[in-house]
Scaffold this motif. Structure first.
Motif, PDB file in Angstrom:
ATOM      1  N   THR A 169       0.820  -1.215   0.000  1.00 33.40           N
ATOM      2  CA  THR A 169       0.000   0.000   0.000  1.00 33.40           C
ATOM      3  C   THR A 169       0.855   1.266   0.000  1.00 33.40           C
ATOM      4  O   THR A 169       0.555   2.217  -0.714  1.00 33.40           O
ATOM      5  CB  THR A 169      -0.938   0.012   1.224  1.00 33.40           C
ATOM      6  OG1 THR A 169      -0.146  -0.345   2.367  1.00 33.40           O
ATOM      7  CG2 THR A 169      -2.078  -0.941   1.053  1.00 33.40           C
ATOM      8  N   SER A 170       1.950   1.241   0.767  1.00 37.05           N
ATOM      9  CA  SER A 170       2.729   2.478   0.900  1.00 37.05           C
ATOM     10  C   SER A 170       3.521   2.798  -0.372  1.00 37.05           C
ATOM     11  O   SER A 170       3.615   3.958  -0.766  1.00 37.05           O
ATOM     12  CB  SER A 170       3.672   2.396   2.105  1.00 37.05           C
ATOM     13  OG  SER A 170       4.544   1.290   1.969  1.00 37.05           O
ATOM     14  N   LYS A 171       4.105   1.779  -1.013  1.00 34.52           N
ATOM     15  CA  LYS A 171       4.906   2.037  -2.207  1.00 34.52           C
ATOM     16  C   LYS A 171       4.641   0.963  -3.256  1.00 34.52           C
ATOM     17  O   LYS A 171       5.431   0.012  -3.394  1.00 34.52           O
ATOM     18  CB  LYS A 171       6.391   2.041  -1.840  1.00 34.52           C
ATOM     19  CG  LYS A 171       6.763   3.287  -1.083  1.00 34.52           C
ATOM     20  CD  LYS A 171       8.239   3.401  -0.912  1.00 34.52           C
ATOM     21  CE  LYS A 171       8.547   4.588  -0.056  1.00 34.52           C
ATOM     22  NZ  LYS A 171       9.569   4.306   0.948  1.00 34.52           N
ATOM     23  N   PRO A 172       3.557   1.108  -3.980  1.00 36.19           N
ATOM     24  CA  PRO A 172       3.174   0.034  -4.904  1.00 36.19           C
ATOM     25  C   PRO A 172       4.244  -0.280  -5.959  1.00 36.19           C
ATOM     26  O   PRO A 172       4.422  -1.427  -6.319  1.00 36.19           O
ATOM     27  CB  PRO A 172       1.895   0.566  -5.548  1.00 36.19           C
ATOM     28  CG  PRO A 172       1.783   2.000  -5.173  1.00 36.19           C
ATOM     29  CD  PRO A 172       2.611   2.218  -3.970  1.00 36.19           C
ATOM     30  N   ARG A 173       4.943   0.746  -6.428  1.00 34.35           N
ATOM     31  CA  ARG A 173       5.926   0.470  -7.483  1.00 34.35           C
ATOM     32  C   ARG A 173       7.088  -0.367  -6.957  1.00 34.35           C
ATOM     33  O   ARG A 173       7.513  -1.342  -7.569  1.00 34.35           O
ATOM     34  CB  ARG A 173       6.455   1.780  -8.067  1.00 34.35           C
ATOM     35  CG  ARG A 173       5.727   2.126  -9.350  1.00 34.35           C
ATOM     36  CD  ARG A 173       6.306   3.364  -9.984  1.00 34.35           C
ATOM     37  NE  ARG A 173       7.649   3.158 -10.497  1.00 34.35           N
ATOM     38  CZ  ARG A 173       8.423   4.159 -10.905  1.00 34.35           C
ATOM     39  NH1 ARG A 173       8.001   5.405 -10.825  1.00 34.35           N
ATOM     40  NH2 ARG A 173       9.623   3.917 -11.384  1.00 34.35           N
ATOM     41  N   LEU A 174       7.602   0.054  -5.812  1.00 34.52           N
ATOM     42  CA  LEU A 174       8.681  -0.696  -5.172  1.00 34.52           C
ATOM     43  C   LEU A 174       8.213  -2.115  -4.869  1.00 34.52           C
ATOM     44  O   LEU A 174       8.933  -3.100  -5.088  1.00 34.52           O
ATOM     45  CB  LEU A 174       9.085   0.025  -3.881  1.00 34.52           C
ATOM     46  CG  LEU A 174      10.395  -0.398  -3.231  1.00 34.52           C
ATOM     47  CD1 LEU A 174      11.561  -0.092  -4.140  1.00 34.52           C
ATOM     48  CD2 LEU A 174      10.586   0.297  -1.890  1.00 34.52           C
ATOM     49  N   SER A 175       6.971  -2.197  -4.398  1.00 38.67           N
ATOM     50  CA  SER A 175       6.398  -3.494  -4.053  1.00 38.67           C
ATOM     51  C   SER A 175       6.376  -4.423  -5.256  1.00 38.67           C
ATOM     52  O   SER A 175       6.690  -5.605  -5.156  1.00 38.67           O
ATOM     53  CB  SER A 175       4.989  -3.281  -3.510  1.00 38.67           C
ATOM     54  OG  SER A 175       4.322  -4.507  -3.453  1.00 38.67           O
ATOM     55  N   ARG A 176       6.014  -3.846  -6.412  1.00 39.56           N
ATOM     56  CA  ARG A 176       5.997  -4.685  -7.623  1.00 39.56           C
ATOM     57  C   ARG A 176       7.391  -5.220  -7.946  1.00 39.56           C
ATOM     58  O   ARG A 176       7.556  -6.368  -8.332  1.00 39.56           O
ATOM     59  CB  ARG A 176       5.450  -3.869  -8.800  1.00 39.56           C
ATOM     60  CG  ARG A 176       3.932  -3.953  -8.926  1.00 39.56           C
ATOM     61  CD  ARG A 176       3.478  -3.590 -10.315  1.00 39.56           C
ATOM     62  NE  ARG A 176       3.790  -2.200 -10.662  1.00 39.56           N
ATOM     63  CZ  ARG A 176       3.062  -1.154 -10.265  1.00 39.56           C
ATOM     64  NH1 ARG A 176       1.989  -1.321  -9.509  1.00 39.56           N
ATOM     65  NH2 ARG A 176       3.407   0.070 -10.626  1.00 39.56           N
ATOM     66  N   TRP A 177       8.408  -4.368  -7.767  1.00 39.51           N
ATOM     67  CA  TRP A 177       9.789  -4.822  -8.013  1.00 39.51           C
ATOM     68  C   TRP A 177      10.159  -5.965  -7.085  1.00 39.51           C
ATOM     69  O   TRP A 177      10.721  -6.967  -7.512  1.00 39.51           O
ATOM     70  CB  TRP A 177      10.761  -3.665  -7.826  1.00 39.51           C
ATOM     71  CG  TRP A 177      10.958  -2.913  -9.100  1.00 39.51           C
ATOM     72  CD1 TRP A 177      10.485  -1.682  -9.423  1.00 39.51           C
ATOM     73  CD2 TRP A 177      11.641  -3.410 -10.257  1.00 39.51           C
ATOM     74  NE1 TRP A 177      10.840  -1.363 -10.691  1.00 39.51           N
ATOM     75  CE2 TRP A 177      11.553  -2.406 -11.244  1.00 39.51           C
ATOM     76  CE3 TRP A 177      12.315  -4.602 -10.558  1.00 39.51           C
ATOM     77  CZ2 TRP A 177      12.111  -2.540 -12.503  1.00 39.51           C
ATOM     78  CZ3 TRP A 177      12.868  -4.736 -11.810  1.00 39.51           C
ATOM     79  CH2 TRP A 177      12.775  -3.723 -12.780  1.00 39.51           C
ATOM     80  N   TYR A 178       9.831  -5.796  -5.799  1.00 35.76           N
ATOM     81  CA  TYR A 178      10.122  -6.874  -4.852  1.00 35.76           C
ATOM     82  C   TYR A 178       9.386  -8.136  -5.257  1.00 35.76           C
ATOM     83  O   TYR A 178       9.915  -9.239  -5.165  1.00 35.76           O
ATOM     84  CB  TYR A 178       9.733  -6.450  -3.432  1.00 35.76           C
ATOM     85  CG  TYR A 178      10.674  -5.436  -2.802  1.00 35.76           C
ATOM     86  CD1 TYR A 178      12.045  -5.669  -2.791  1.00 35.76           C
ATOM     87  CD2 TYR A 178      10.194  -4.273  -2.216  1.00 35.76           C
ATOM     88  CE1 TYR A 178      12.911  -4.753  -2.221  1.00 35.76           C
ATOM     89  CE2 TYR A 178      11.059  -3.353  -1.633  1.00 35.76           C
ATOM     90  CZ  TYR A 178      12.414  -3.589  -1.642  1.00 35.76           C
ATOM     91  OH  TYR A 178      13.265  -2.686  -1.077  1.00 35.76           O
ATOM     92  N   GLY A 179       8.157  -7.947  -5.727  1.00 28.10           N
ATOM     93  CA  GLY A 179       7.360  -9.098  -6.149  1.00 28.10           C
ATOM     94  C   GLY A 179       8.025  -9.844  -7.285  1.00 28.10           C
ATOM     95  O   GLY A 179       8.157 -11.067  -7.257  1.00 28.10           O
ATOM     96  N   ARG A 180       8.494  -9.080  -8.281  1.00 29.23           N
ATOM     97  CA  ARG A 180       9.165  -9.722  -9.412  1.00 29.23           C
ATOM     98  C   ARG A 180      10.407 -10.465  -8.943  1.00 29.23           C
ATOM     99  O   ARG A 180      10.678 -11.585  -9.362  1.00 29.23           O
ATOM    100  CB  ARG A 180       9.579  -8.659 -10.422  1.00 29.23           C
ATOM    101  CG  ARG A 180       8.548  -8.489 -11.512  1.00 29.23           C
ATOM    102  CD  ARG A 180       8.936  -7.343 -12.413  1.00 29.23           C
ATOM    103  NE  ARG A 180       7.796  -6.492 -12.651  1.00 29.23           N
ATOM    104  CZ  ARG A 180       7.814  -5.170 -12.698  1.00 29.23           C
ATOM    105  NH1 ARG A 180       8.953  -4.524 -12.524  1.00 29.23           N
ATOM    106  NH2 ARG A 180       6.731  -4.486 -12.915  1.00 29.23           N
ATOM    107  N   LEU A 181      11.182  -9.813  -8.073  1.00 31.57           N
ATOM    108  CA  LEU A 181      12.434 -10.413  -7.616  1.00 31.57           C
ATOM    109  C   LEU A 181      12.203 -11.629  -6.720  1.00 31.57           C
ATOM    110  O   LEU A 181      13.083 -12.463  -6.568  1.00 31.57           O
ATOM    111  CB  LEU A 181      13.263  -9.365  -6.858  1.00 31.57           C
ATOM    112  CG  LEU A 181      13.950  -8.324  -7.747  1.00 31.57           C
ATOM    113  CD1 LEU A 181      14.470  -7.167  -6.912  1.00 31.57           C
ATOM    114  CD2 LEU A 181      15.086  -8.958  -8.522  1.00 31.57           C
TER     115      LEU A 181
END
Lengths: 440, 324
Positions: A169-181
């Protein structure tokens, strides 16, 4: 017991504060200066360095050896502690792996800086000859980079999954990167089994590759006839020196991360105590090899060896030699024997001195030997008989060190510097154990 | 001096006895052959001459039978630069008893290899092993080792060993790592730290001469290693290396180990006998590098060591054009 969510938010990456940004800016400036100086070196040639036909290698090479040595921390602490199942390693391993990766990448860059014809770097592959120790280096360094990258990445998978959730919720873009990694990490038992087995395999691999890397690095020197390098004990000498440099760097970085991220609860005084003992052990082993390396030639006193030792012990390099030996090696052993010496702050200072000593130690190994060839130095300008790095060399070398610190800083910024999942798991098992104790 | 120069210009080895014999025998063979197929148009002159065959027997033949064979010594197209001149093994002998540090060798080498740096390929060291022993002058050049440490450590095969004994550098391939310089125990290799700034580079662009490891220094390249090349560009023309011809004292002998002969331009000697008689040795033999350069000890010297001191420059081996 801490709640799981608290642990995650304690250990999750955080944005830089003002100091952090200033630090990054400072490092970036140093790196840019280095790039400018390097461009000038490429245009003008290495005459901008103070290297000449006798001092044919200088701080580029000793800095390279320093990076290679420091990169050993990933093998030394991480792999050995993993393989021996030392659970106190948990909050330290990630940072050790980050240091390893940063240092080995910088080692590869530094050795290219020393090449006078970087435009012909492909010749190393096109015309590679297997008998040259440089070719061995060309093989082992990329191998080691790959293994240390995997060694950093694999244990991160569960943490990436956690970070994805944490920043959803706080940083969706960063979260997506972590998700991919995170490579679809769910934490299923099948994944966990595969995961721990892969890490085990990697630990063995990095230990082997690390020993090979240090050995080849030592062989770059001991495969020549030169006085001071022509030693059959050079490989173990370098390996033991790498233990010292690596753990020294680890202690220093850990202290700073602990302070700036306020991780006192996770990286405790107990951890520093253990690292202190490990550093003492490393220093004692290295001292042993130092004695071996200097006392035996002193005893036999062959002509060349004698002159070499004289320049180290009482001559031109005496100040540096005694600094790296006493302050960088003997004093740490002495101080770390006391429990007070193994507290975080004293350890931090000891770590810094050990790292500085380790850097100059490589200088002391390389420069004096080159200036004591078999034939007398005649028919060349007087300035060629001594060596001290030029402004270009310092600026470029400082830039490589700044770049290593920059890589470390950025990785600490974006990765959980302390393994989250594992810390939580361990806390849980500890809590369960204490619960059981109370119940019984 | 002039006389000396003329003598040293004598063609190397092949214009000597050996070539003559080869020519004569070739002539005999040819004339015998031609006698079988065609009527001999040359009448015997009645004059005879004595010649020695390769196995050492003296034969007497009619002068009309003798005919000169044109001798080719241009290998340039016939062999691979990396493999070397076939069936040769070049060696050098340096007679330390004769050296008085005249430095003509160094000057000639510097000039002919267009050396612009601060470190000559050929150095004459002032040597004294210990306080009690006599000082002497020691000319050194690349030792062209049979087990060259430099070649072993080169990662890209830029420096290589040829079958004719020469160790050369392909400066088009050298990556400038300087490992060879660290490996060489004779400190004979020099590095182009900056742009060599040779005039020859400019001239070559105009004349279209191809750079070759056989003429090291033409041109030198920034960021690559140079060293003494034993002058194969002279040897393949049947000439002696520059240092040999330049030396006024006949210090340097150059030759072929397979032929067992070396010459300093004035006298041609049996290599094995010379080394045996004068107790030849090689530098740092204990390292096992097997150099191709032999030294004759500085005994029975004709000149005082001190005489060479006038030429001795501790901090210079390449004369710079005076800046005026």
């Amino acid at each position: 017991m801490k709640k799981f969510d608290d642990i995650v938010s304690d250990l999750a990456p955080r944005e830089f504060g003002k100091t952090g940004l200033a630090w990054i800016g400072f490092l970036v400036v140093l790196v840019i200066l280095g790039i400018v100086a390097y461009a000038d070196q490429v245009i003008q040639g290495q005459k901008v360095t103070n290297m000449r036909d006798y001092a044919l290698w200088g701080i580029y090479i000793s800095n390279f050896v320093f990076f290679v040595a420091t990169s050993f921390v990933g093998s030394a602490t991480v792999a050995i502690l993993r393989l021996t199942n030392n659970s106190w390693r948990t909050p330290l391993v990630r940072i050790a792996e980050i240091i390893t990766l940063a240092c080995i990448v910088m080692a590869g860059i530094t050795i290219t800086i020393d090449m006078a014809r970087p435009d012909r770097v492909m010749n190393l592959f096109i015309h590679a000859r297997l008998q040259s120790p440089i070719t061995w280096d060309i093989i082992i360094i990329p191998t080691f980079i790959v293994i240390s990258l995997l060694m950093l990445y694999f244990p991160l998978l569960p943490d990436f999954a956690l970070m994805k959730k944490h920043f959803e919720t706080s940083k969706p873009r960063l979260s997506r990167w972590y998700g991919r990694l995170s490579l679809k990490w769910t934490g299923s038992s099948a994944q966990k089994a595969l995961h721990s087995r892969s890490i085990m395999v990697l630990s063995v691999l990095i230990l082997i590759a690390g020993v090979m890397l240090q050995t080849i690095d030592a062989w770059l020197f001991s495969t020549t006839y030169r006085t001071g390098w022509d030693s059959s004990a050079f490989a173990p000498y370098f390996i033991s020196g790498a233990f010292v440099a690596g753990i020294g760097a680890l202690v220093t970085v850990i202290y700073i991360v602990r302070r700036t991220r306020k991780l006192e609860e996770y990286i405790t005084e107990g951890h520093f105590d253990k690292m202190g003992k490990l550093l003492t052990l490393a220093c004692i082993i290295y001292l042993y090899f130092n004695i071996n390396e200097y006392v035996i030639p002193f005893f036999t006193a062959k002509k060349g060896e004698d002159a070499h030792l004289e320049s180290l012990l009482t001559g031109h390099y005496a100040g540096l030699f005694w600094f790296v030996t006493l302050a960088g090696l003997v004093l740490p052993i002495f101080l770390l024997l006391f429990k007070k010496g193994r507290k975080p702050l004293p350890m931090f200072f000891i770590g810094i001195v050990v790292v500085i000593g380790s850097w100059w130690k490589r200088y002391i190994i390389i420069t004096p030997t080159l200036l004591e060839p078999f034939m007398p130095i005649q028919g060349v300008p007087e300035s060629w008989r001594t060596y001290f790095p030029s402004a270009h060399e310092w600026i470029i070398t400082i830039a490589t060190l700044a770049m290593a610190l920059l890589i470390i800083t950025l990785l600490v910024r974006f990765l959980p510097a302390v393994p989250v999942q594992r810390t939580a798991d361990e806390m849980e098992t500890k809590a369960e154990a204490s619960l059981k104790k109370i119940a019984s | 001096m002039d006389e000396n120069n003329k003598k040293t210009r004598r063609k190397f080895l092949d214009r000597g006895l050996k070539l003559g014999v080869a020519g004569v025998l070739g002539g005999i063979g040819l004339s015998k052959l031609s006698a079988k197929f065609a009527p001999d148009d040359k009448a015997p002159t009645g004059e005879t001459m004595e010649l020695m065959t390769t196995d050492g027997t003296i034969v007497e033949i009619d002068t009309s039978e003798v005919m000169e064979v044109e001798h080719h010594h241009h290998y340039s197209m016939d062999y691979n630069v990396r493999e070397g001149i076939p069936n040769r093994k070049f060696v050098m002998v340096v007679d330390l008893a004769k050296c008085k540090n005249a430095l003509k060798c160094q000057q000639s080498c510097n000039k002919n290899h267009y050396i612009t740096g601060d470190n000559a390929w050929l150095k004459v060291y002032k040597m004294q092993e210990s306080a009690d022993t006599a000082p002497y002058w020691l000319p050194t050049m690349c030792q062209h080792c049979d087990k060259p440490a430099c070649v072993t450590v080169c990662p890209v095969d830029a420096t290589f060993k040829r079958e004719d004994g020469l160790v050369l550098i392909d400066n088009e391939r050298c990556i400038g790592c300087r490992f060879c310089m660290a490996a060489c125990p004779y400190s004979t290799r020099v590095f182009n730290w900056g742009d060599p700034g040779q005039e020859v580079t400019l001239n070559m662009d105009m004349t279209g001469v191809e750079p070759t490891p056989e003429y090291a220094g033409r041109p030198s390249l920034k960021g690559t290693v140079d060293k003494c090349d034993f002058c194969p560009h002279m040897v393949k023309e049947g000439e002696l290396p520059h240092c040999v011809t330049a030396c006024p004292n006949g210090v340097f002998y150059f030759g072929d180990k397979y032929e067992d002969t070396v010459t300093n331009g004035e006298e041609t000697l049996r290599l094995s006998k010379l080394l045996e008689d004068k107790a030849g040795y090689r530098l740092l033999e204990s390292l096992g590098t097997e150099p191709s350069v032999y030294y004759l000890p500085p005994v029975d010297r004709l000149v005082d060591f001190e005489e060479g001191m006038s030429e001795f420059k501790e901090f210079e081996s390449v004369e710079k054009p005076s800046e005026e």
